[in-house]
Design a protein around this motif. Structure first.
Motif, short mmCIF file in Angstrom:
data_model
loop_
_atom_site.label_atom_id
_atom_site.label_comp_id
_atom_site.label_asym_id
_atom_site.label_seq_id
_atom_site.Cartn_x
_atom_site.Cartn_y
_atom_site.Cartn_z
N HIS A 48 0.83 -1.21 0.00
CA HIS A 48 0.00 0.00 0.00
C HIS A 48 0.87 1.26 0.00
O HIS A 48 0.46 2.30 -0.53
N GLU A 49 2.09 1.17 0.55
CA GLU A 49 3.00 2.31 0.51
C GLU A 49 3.61 2.47 -0.87
O GLU A 49 3.90 3.59 -1.31
N VAL A 50 3.81 1.36 -1.58
CA VAL A 50 4.24 1.45 -2.98
C VAL A 50 3.16 2.12 -3.80
O VAL A 50 3.42 2.98 -4.65
N ALA A 51 1.91 1.74 -3.56
CA ALA A 51 0.78 2.30 -4.31
C ALA A 51 0.64 3.80 -4.07
O ALA A 51 0.30 4.56 -4.99
N SER A 52 0.88 4.24 -2.86
CA SER A 52 0.73 5.66 -2.54
C SER A 52 1.95 6.48 -2.97
O SER A 52 1.85 7.70 -3.13
N GLY A 53 3.09 5.83 -3.14
CA GLY A 53 4.31 6.55 -3.49
C GLY A 53 5.23 6.80 -2.32
O GLY A 53 6.28 7.42 -2.46
N SER A 54 4.87 6.31 -1.13
CA SER A 54 5.72 6.48 0.04
C SER A 54 6.95 5.57 -0.02
O SER A 54 7.97 5.84 0.61
N LEU A 55 6.85 4.50 -0.80
CA LEU A 55 7.93 3.53 -0.91
C LEU A 55 8.28 3.37 -2.38
O LEU A 55 7.40 3.26 -3.23
N ASP A 56 9.57 3.37 -2.69
CA ASP A 56 10.05 3.27 -4.08
C ASP A 56 10.63 1.88 -4.30
O ASP A 56 11.64 1.52 -3.67
N THR A 57 10.03 1.09 -5.17
CA THR A 57 10.50 -0.28 -5.40
C THR A 57 11.91 -0.31 -5.97
O THR A 57 12.64 -1.28 -5.77
N SER A 58 12.33 0.74 -6.67
CA SER A 58 13.67 0.75 -7.28
C SER A 58 14.77 0.87 -6.25
O SER A 58 15.90 0.46 -6.49
N THR A 59 14.45 1.44 -5.08
CA THR A 59 15.47 1.58 -4.04
C THR A 59 15.20 0.71 -2.82
O THR A 59 16.13 0.37 -2.09
N ASP A 60 13.95 0.36 -2.56
CA ASP A 60 13.60 -0.40 -1.36
C ASP A 60 13.42 -1.89 -1.63
O ASP A 60 13.24 -2.67 -0.69
N GLY A 61 13.46 -2.31 -2.90
CA GLY A 61 13.30 -3.72 -3.22
C GLY A 61 14.59 -4.51 -3.04
O GLY A 61 15.69 -3.95 -3.02
N VAL A 62 14.45 -5.82 -2.91
CA VAL A 62 15.59 -6.74 -2.79
C VAL A 62 15.71 -7.51 -4.11
O VAL A 62 14.81 -8.27 -4.46
N ALA A 63 16.79 -7.31 -4.85
CA ALA A 63 16.99 -8.01 -6.12
C ALA A 63 17.32 -9.47 -5.85
O ALA A 63 18.31 -9.78 -5.16
N TYR A 64 16.50 -10.38 -6.37
CA TYR A 64 16.67 -11.80 -6.08
C TYR A 64 18.04 -12.32 -6.55
O TYR A 64 18.69 -13.09 -5.84
N SER A 65 18.47 -11.93 -7.74
CA SER A 65 19.72 -12.47 -8.28
C SER A 65 20.91 -12.08 -7.41
O SER A 65 21.78 -12.91 -7.11
N ALA A 66 20.96 -10.80 -6.99
CA ALA A 66 22.06 -10.34 -6.14
C ALA A 66 21.98 -10.98 -4.75
O ALA A 66 23.00 -11.39 -4.18
N HIS A 67 20.76 -11.07 -4.22
CA HIS A 67 20.59 -11.67 -2.90
C HIS A 67 20.97 -13.15 -2.92
O HIS A 67 21.63 -13.65 -2.00
N GLY A 68 20.58 -13.85 -3.99
CA GLY A 68 20.91 -15.27 -4.10
C GLY A 68 22.40 -15.52 -4.17
O GLY A 68 22.90 -16.51 -3.60
N ALA A 69 23.12 -14.64 -4.86
CA ALA A 69 24.57 -14.80 -4.97
C ALA A 69 25.25 -14.71 -3.61
O ALA A 69 26.28 -15.35 -3.38
N LYS A 70 24.67 -13.94 -2.70
CA LYS A 70 25.27 -13.75 -1.38
C LYS A 70 24.77 -14.77 -0.36
O LYS A 70 25.38 -14.93 0.71
N HIS A 71 23.67 -15.44 -0.69
CA HIS A 71 23.08 -16.36 0.29
C HIS A 71 22.94 -17.78 -0.26
O HIS A 71 22.11 -18.55 0.22
N TYR A 72 23.72 -18.09 -1.29
CA TYR A 72 23.97 -19.48 -1.71
C TYR A 72 22.76 -20.18 -2.30
O TYR A 72 22.57 -21.37 -2.13
N TYR A 73 21.92 -19.43 -3.01
CA TYR A 73 20.86 -20.06 -3.80
C TYR A 73 20.85 -19.42 -5.19
O TYR A 73 21.39 -18.34 -5.40
#
Length: 429
Positions: A48-73
Motif C-alpha cells: 500500500h506504501e508502494v501504491a501511494s508513493g511512500s515507498l520506491d520499489t527501485s530503491t527499497d526492493g531486494v533483487a533476487y539475483s544479487a541476494h541469491g549470490a550472497k546467500h547461496y541459492y
C-alpha cells in the motif's frame, strides 16, 4: 545433488531460500533454486506504501539475483504454469521483452523437493466490472500502476477548479484497504511540498467499503472501533454492511442500488490462491483454492511437495484455518526448513502449530493500533500510538534481518534512514 525448488519469493519463500542456502547450499549439499515472476522482492504488507508513493520499489526492493549470490541459492526469473508430479518437474512460461520477442523460451525445471510459496491474489467473487475497472494491490507491478494513475489524478485536480475533488473508492475493510485509506491522506499532504500546491486532504473524497458489519473483521472489536474512529477523523467515509454489486468506469453500484462515484477504484476485498493452482488439477483444495496440507505442511496426496504462506490451506486442531498473514509465512518457512533437514537426517518431521503474536494496523503517520498476544498470560494486550508504531516497524525489521542477517540487516536499516533523509518523501514519477 538434491535439488530443492522454491516457487514464490514472498516473505516465506525468500526466508526459506535464505535459510536453506546457508544450511545446504553453502556446503554444496543441495542445490537451492528460487523461482519468481518478479525480479525483486517487496514485503507484501508494504504494497500500500508502494501504491501511494511512500515507498520506491527501485530503491527499497531486494533483487533476487544479487541476494541469491550472497546467500547461496540460485534465482530463476519465470512464472510457473505447469507441474508434473510424476516426473518431478515444473514448467515455466516463456519470457518476452517489451517488443514481444522471446527472451527465454518455455522451459522445465526438475526438482527432488518442491515448495509452493506462490502467495495469494485478490478475490473479486465474480463481481461484474471489477477486473476491467479496478486496481489491485497483489504485486509491486500492480501497486506501481495505481501509483502512476494517482499522480496523474493529483496533477489533474491540481489544475482544476477548487470545487473539484478526487474521489477514491476502496473495496475491502481489511488491513490493506484501511492502511491505504490513511496513507492517501498522508501523500496528499506531501504533494503540496513538491509543486502540487492545490492538493490537500480537503480535495480528497475517500470511501472505504466493507460488505461485513465491521472493518478489520479478523481483529478484536476494540481495534476495529479504534481504527474506524481514526479514519473518520481523517475524513474517510467508512461504509460498512455495504456490498458491491458491480463496478463501472466511474464508480460502484451497491446491492442496495446506491451509486458510489469514484475516479480511482481499488479492490482489496478477500484473497484466494491463484487460479492456476486449481487448473493444475493435482492438489486437494479448500474454498479459497489453497492447497490442503498435512500437519507437517506437505501437500496432501502429492509426494515431496511442501506448501507455505497464503496458498497453504492448513487447518488447525480447533477447525480454524491458519490466516494468510506474514507471520504465518514466517513460521511456516522456519518449520519447513527444519523438516527438510530432519527428513535428510532420517528423523521424524515436526507438525506445524500456528502462534498468533497479534495484529497491528498502521494508519500512516497519524496512528497505529493493534493487539499483542501475551505468551505468558494468554491474554491480548491492546496497544496504540508510538509504542504500536514501534512494534509495527519492528515486524519489518525482523523480516529484513531474516533475509539479510543481523549485520547487513542493520546496515540496510541505516541506509534506508539515510535515503529517507536525502530523497523526496513522495515518489512523483
Amino acid at each position: 545433488m538434491e535439488t530443492i525448488l522454491i516457487v514464490g519469493g514472498g516473505a516465506g519463500g525468500l526466508e526459506l531460500a535464505t535459510q536453506l542456502g546457508h544450511k545446504l547450499g553453502k556446503k554444496k549439499q543441495a542445490q537451492i533454486i528460487l523461482v519468481d515472476k518478479n525480479t525483486s522482492h517487496i514485503w507484501k504488507p508494504l504494497l500500500h506504501e508502494v501504491a501511494s508513493g511512500s515507498l520506491d520499489t527501485s530503491t527499497d526492493g531486494v533483487a533476487y539475483s544479487a541476494h541469491g549470490a550472497k546467500h547461496y541459492y540460485q534465482f530463476q526469473h519465470g512464472e510457473m504454469i505447469g507441474l508434473n508430479a510424476q516426473s518431478k518437474s515444473v514448467r515455466l512460461a516463456a519470457m518476452f521483452d517489451e517488443e514481444g520477442r522471446v527472451v527465454v523460451p518455455e522451459r522445465e525445471l526438475a526438482y527432488d523437493t518442491l515448495i509452493m510459496a506462490i502467495g495469494s491474489v485478490s478475490n473479486d467473487f465474480g463481481t461484474p466490472g471489477v477486473a476491467e475497472h479496478c486496481y489491485f494491490l497483489d504485486s509491486p507491478k500492480q501497486a506501481d500502476k495505481f501509483h502512476r494513475s494517482l499522480i496523474n489524478a493529483f496533477v489533474r485536480v491540481n489544475q482544476a477548479d477548487a470545487r473539484e475533488y478526487l474521489n477514491i473508492a476502496i473495496v475491502g475493510g481489511g488491513a490493506t484497504g484501511v492502511e491505504l485509506s490513511a496513507e492517501l491522506y498522508h501523500v496528499a499532504a506531501l504533494a503540496q511540498r513538491y509543486g502540487l500546491a492545490q492538493i490537500n486532504a480537503h480535495r480528497l473524497r475517500i470511501s472505504l467499503i466493507e460488505a461485513g458489519p465491521s472493518i478489520l473483521p479478523a481483529l478484536p472489536k476494540r481495534i476495529s472501533n479504534a481504527v474506524r474512529t481514526e479514519l473518520v477523523k481523517l475524513g474517510v467515509e467508512v461504509l460498512e454492511n455495504t456490498k458491491v454489486a458491480a463496478a463501472v468506469e466511474n464508480g460502484f453500484f451497491t446491492a442496495e442500488d446506491k451509486t458510489i462515484r469514484a475516479d480511482l477504484m481499488v479492490w482489496a476485498a478477500g484473497v484466494k490462491a491463484p487460479d492456476f493452482i486449481k487448473q493444475l488439477d493435482i492438489f486437494e483444495l479448500n474454498r479459497m483454492q489453497q492447497i490442503l496440507v498435512t500437519p507437517e505442511l506437505q501437500a496432501k496426496g502429492v509426494d515431496d511437495v511442501f506448501v507455505l504462506g497464503d496458498c497453504c490451506g492448513c487447518q488447525q486442531e480447533d477447525g480454524s484455518w491458519v490466516p494468510p498473514r506474514a507471520q504465518s509465512a514466517h513460521q511456516m518457512a522456519s518449520l519447513i526448513a527444519a523438516n527438510i533437514l530432519r527428513r535428510r537426517a532420517g528423523k521424524a518431521m515436526k507438525a506445524y502449530h500456528y502462534k498468533d503474536h497479534g495484529s497491528l494496523v498502521n494508519l500512516s503517520r497519524y496512528s497505529t493500533v493493534g493487539n499483542l498476544m501475551g505468551n505468558l498470560t494468554g491474554n491480548s494486550l491492546f496497544i496504540e500510538g508510538r509504542i504500536a508504531r514501534f512494534v509495527y516497524i519492528s515486524l519489518y525489521r525482523m523480516h529484513q534481518v531474516a533475509i539479510h542477517g543481523w549485520l547487513k540487516g542493520m546496515l540496510m536499516i541505516l541506509v534506508e534512514k539515510i535515503n529517507r533523509a536525502v530523497r523526496p518523501k513522495l515518489k512523483l514519477h
